[in-house]
Design an enzyme around this catalytic site. Sequence first.
Site, PDB file in Angstrom:
ATOM      1  CG  MET A  86       4.856  -5.726  13.195  1.00 56.62           C
ATOM      2  SD  MET A  86       3.189  -6.227  12.672  1.00 56.62           S
ATOM      3  CE  MET A  86       3.458  -7.071  11.131  1.00 56.62           C
ATOM      4  CG  LEU A  87      11.325  -7.526  10.587  1.00 57.56           C
ATOM      5  CD1 LEU A  87      11.342  -8.701  11.574  1.00 57.56           C
ATOM      6  CD2 LEU A  87      11.563  -8.041   9.164  1.00 57.56           C
TER       7      LEU A  87
ATOM      8  CG  ASP B  22      12.469   8.179   1.005  1.00 56.44           C
ATOM      9  OD1 ASP B  22      12.467   7.050   0.463  1.00 56.44           O
ATOM     10  OD2 ASP B  22      11.587   9.021   0.805  1.00 56.44           O
TER      11      ASP B  22
ATOM     12  CB  THR C 121       3.777  -3.538   4.071  1.00 60.20           C
ATOM     13  OG1 THR C 121       3.454  -2.431   4.920  1.00 60.20           O
ATOM     14  CG2 THR C 121       5.245  -3.853   4.157  1.00 60.20           C
TER      15      THR C 121
ATOM     16  CG  ASP D 160       3.035 -15.862   1.208  1.00 65.48           C
ATOM     17  OD1 ASP D 160       3.380 -14.814   1.788  1.00 65.48           O
ATOM     18  OD2 ASP D 160       1.854 -16.256   1.169  1.00 65.48           O
TER      19      ASP D 160
ATOM     20  CE1 TYR E 268       4.120  -5.963   0.076  1.00 66.45           C
ATOM     21  CE2 TYR E 268       3.391  -8.243  -0.039  1.00 66.45           C
ATOM     22  CZ  TYR E 268       4.155  -7.260   0.549  1.00 66.45           C
ATOM     23  OH  TYR E 268       4.960  -7.584   1.616  1.00 66.45           O
TER      24      TYR E 268
ATOM     25  CE  LYS F 250       8.710  -7.534  -0.130  1.00 74.23           C
ATOM     26  NZ  LYS F 250       9.500  -6.638   0.777  1.00 74.23           N
TER      27      LYS F 250
ATOM     28  CD1 TRP G 134       0.026 -15.306   5.757  1.00 77.46           C
ATOM     29  CD2 TRP G 134      -1.167 -16.435   7.250  1.00 77.46           C
ATOM     30  NE1 TRP G 134      -0.959 -15.984   5.081  1.00 77.46           N
ATOM     31  CE2 TRP G 134      -1.702 -16.685   5.974  1.00 77.46           C
ATOM     32  CE3 TRP G 134      -1.765 -17.055   8.359  1.00 77.46           C
ATOM     33  CZ2 TRP G 134      -2.800 -17.521   5.771  1.00 77.46           C
ATOM     34  CZ3 TRP G 134      -2.851 -17.897   8.150  1.00 77.46           C
ATOM     35  CH2 TRP G 134      -3.369 -18.121   6.877  1.00 77.46           C
TER      36      TRP G 134
HETATM   37  N1  LIG Z   1       3.459  -7.943   7.310  1.00 80.59           N
HETATM   38  C1  LIG Z   1       3.411  -9.125   6.705  1.00 80.59           C
HETATM   39  O1  LIG Z   1       2.491  -9.936   6.905  1.00 80.59           O
HETATM   40  C2  LIG Z   1       4.515  -9.522   5.747  1.00 80.59           C
HETATM   41  C3  LIG Z   1       4.389 -10.742   5.059  1.00 80.59           C
HETATM   42  C4  LIG Z   1       5.410 -11.124   4.191  1.00 80.59           C
HETATM   43  C5  LIG Z   1       6.519 -10.323   4.026  1.00 80.59           C
HETATM   44  N2  LIG Z   1       6.619  -9.131   4.691  1.00 80.59           N
HETATM   45  C6  LIG Z   1       7.816  -8.323   4.475  1.00 80.59           C
HETATM   46  O2  LIG Z   1       8.489  -8.200   5.720  1.00 80.59           O
HETATM   47  C7  LIG Z   1       9.152  -6.949   5.795  1.00 80.59           C
HETATM   48  C8  LIG Z   1       8.731  -6.199   7.049  1.00 80.59           C
HETATM   49  O3  LIG Z   1       7.332  -5.989   7.014  1.00 80.59           O
HETATM   50  P1  LIG Z   1       6.532  -5.235   8.174  1.00 80.59           P
HETATM   51  O4  LIG Z   1       5.234  -5.931   8.319  1.00 80.59           O
HETATM   52  O5  LIG Z   1       7.413  -5.040   9.361  1.00 80.59           O
HETATM   53  O6  LIG Z   1       6.250  -3.841   7.464  1.00 80.59           O
HETATM   54  P2  LIG Z   1       5.739  -2.461   8.069  1.00 80.59           P
HETATM   55  O7  LIG Z   1       5.320  -2.636   9.488  1.00 80.59           O
HETATM   56  O8  LIG Z   1       4.768  -1.907   7.090  1.00 80.59           O
HETATM   57  O9  LIG Z   1       7.049  -1.590   8.059  1.00 80.59           O
HETATM   58  C9  LIG Z   1       7.610  -1.123   6.868  1.00 80.59           C
HETATM   59  C10 LIG Z   1       8.451   0.072   7.219  1.00 80.59           C
HETATM   60  O10 LIG Z   1       9.042   0.583   6.017  1.00 80.59           O
HETATM   61  C11 LIG Z   1       9.043   1.969   6.114  1.00 80.59           C
HETATM   62  N3  LIG Z   1       9.168   2.574   4.806  1.00 80.59           N
HETATM   63  C12 LIG Z   1       8.225   2.666   3.827  1.00 80.59           C
HETATM   64  N4  LIG Z   1       8.720   3.329   2.760  1.00 80.59           N
HETATM   65  C13 LIG Z   1      10.006   3.655   3.074  1.00 80.59           C
HETATM   66  C14 LIG Z   1      11.029   4.354   2.397  1.00 80.59           C
HETATM   67  N5  LIG Z   1      10.828   4.872   1.180  1.00 80.59           N
HETATM   68  N6  LIG Z   1      12.235   4.518   3.008  1.00 80.59           N
HETATM   69  C15 LIG Z   1      12.418   4.021   4.243  1.00 80.59           C
HETATM   70  N7  LIG Z   1      11.497   3.364   4.946  1.00 80.59           N
HETATM   71  C16 LIG Z   1      10.289   3.185   4.362  1.00 80.59           C
HETATM   72  C17 LIG Z   1       7.724   2.303   6.780  1.00 80.59           C
HETATM   73  O11 LIG Z   1       7.784   3.594   7.311  1.00 80.59           O
HETATM   74  P3  LIG Z   1       6.420   4.407   7.635  1.00 80.59           P
HETATM   75  O12 LIG Z   1       5.774   3.688   8.759  1.00 80.59           O
HETATM   76  O13 LIG Z   1       6.942   5.758   7.983  1.00 80.59           O
HETATM   77  O14 LIG Z   1       5.620   4.361   6.365  1.00 80.59           O
HETATM   78  C18 LIG Z   1       7.668   1.228   7.860  1.00 80.59           C
HETATM   79  O15 LIG Z   1       8.339   1.642   9.028  1.00 80.59           O
HETATM   80  C19 LIG Z   1       8.800  -6.223   4.496  1.00 80.59           C
HETATM   81  O16 LIG Z   1       9.823  -6.454   3.551  1.00 80.59           O
HETATM   82  C20 LIG Z   1       7.526  -6.907   4.029  1.00 80.59           C
HETATM   83  O17 LIG Z   1       7.352  -6.826   2.628  1.00 80.59           O
HETATM   84  C21 LIG Z   1       5.642  -8.714   5.545  1.00 80.59           C
END
Ligand SMILES: NC(=O)c1ccc[n+]([C@@H]2O[C@H](COP(=O)([O-])OP(=O)(O)OC[C@H]3O[C@@H](n4cnc5c(N)ncnc54)[C@H](OP(=O)(O)O)[C@@H]3O)[C@@H](O)[C@H]2O)c1
Length: 262
Positions: free
Chosen positions: A1-2, A24, A50, A90, A114, A118, A139
């Site tokens: 997503m990000l 990877d 995530t 958070d 989780y 992190k 969020w």
């Molecule tokens: N979403 C939230 O509400 C939230 C809140 C707080 C913090 N964050 C942090 O913000 C950041 C971005 O989050 P997001 O919501 O954009 O996450 P996301 O949509 O789940 O995207 C995570 C990406 O990481 C990839 N990935 C997973 N394992 C991997 C690996 N071993 N090597 C390379 N790529 C890998 C996934 O690929 P696949 O799709 O192929 O699995 C996916 O494209 C993360 O650090 C997350 O912890 C998110």
Amino acid sequence: MLGQQLVAVFAGEGLTALDQNELDITHEAQAREKIVRLKPDVIINAAAYTDVDGAETQREAALAVNEMGVRNVALAAKDAGARLVHYSTDYVFPDVSQEGYREDDVPGPAVNVYGESKLAGERALAEAGPEYFLLRTAWLYGPGGKNFVDTMLRLGAERRELEVVDDQHGSPTFTKDLAGVTREILSGDFAPGVYHTVNAGVTTWYEFAQEIFRVAGLTVAVKPVGSDQFPRPARRPAYSVLLNTKGPVLRPWQEALAEYLS
Ligand SMILES: NC(=O)c1ccc[n+]([C@@H]2O[C@H](COP(=O)([O-])OP(=O)(O)OC[C@H]3O[C@@H](n4cnc5c(N)ncnc54)[C@H](OP(=O)(O)O)[C@@H]3O)[C@@H](O)[C@H]2O)c1
């Protein structure tokens, strides 16, 4: 997503975007070799495990990406002499605050597995020793991923009434704004370190849902309920609001939501 929003925001600036098939981050030697060969000035790590509920039973899988993967990327950044941006949550804080958490508050114990993974990643990043910017956020919603806004729109189209949790507080954050502030921090006079990057303002899931339906023009009766009505594998904090005391201020969450829904 990000990651998708980062690609859009850094378009035309020599960005190489790699998905999991191409890089990877859990494969130490491959990841380091591939990253260093690109000779990057900046590395932005949007990869993470995530699945917050899944992590409760998949602890090793979460740690493999969120701790070991981060260590690999951080060591590669150190080798390459690149600045590294990494994102955290958070959930690295305990569920004890009533005012929220500042950048200099010491995290831990994390509220769920989780969050533990992190937090382990935050420590791995610091230990590896590259010049880093650690952006904690919360969020998240935006195009291209499972998120609360899209879920509410789907449910709102199917139902006239919905129960939504009103005892958890946070700051909904648009991925477009998080990608934008990442660019702002990298291109401005901001020192390396920890930043709390969330859209301004605090709300509950219940109020957030009401605003989503109002802006989307959907008539849905939203009923506030306690978290105990929606038991989930991973514990969620009641008030883990991320206080931004030093970074660029993002626009209010309502404005960002209105843009997303338009
Ligand atoms: N979403 C939230 O509400 C939230 C809140 C707080 C913090 N964050 C942090 O913000 C950041 C971005 O989050 P997001 O919501 O954009 O996450 P996301 O949509 O789940 O995207 C995570 C990406 O990481 C990839 N990935 C997973 N394992 C991997 C690996 N071993 N090597 C390379 N790529 C890998 C996934 O690929 P696949 O799709 O192929 O699995 C996916 O494209 C993360 O650090 C997350 O912890 C998110």
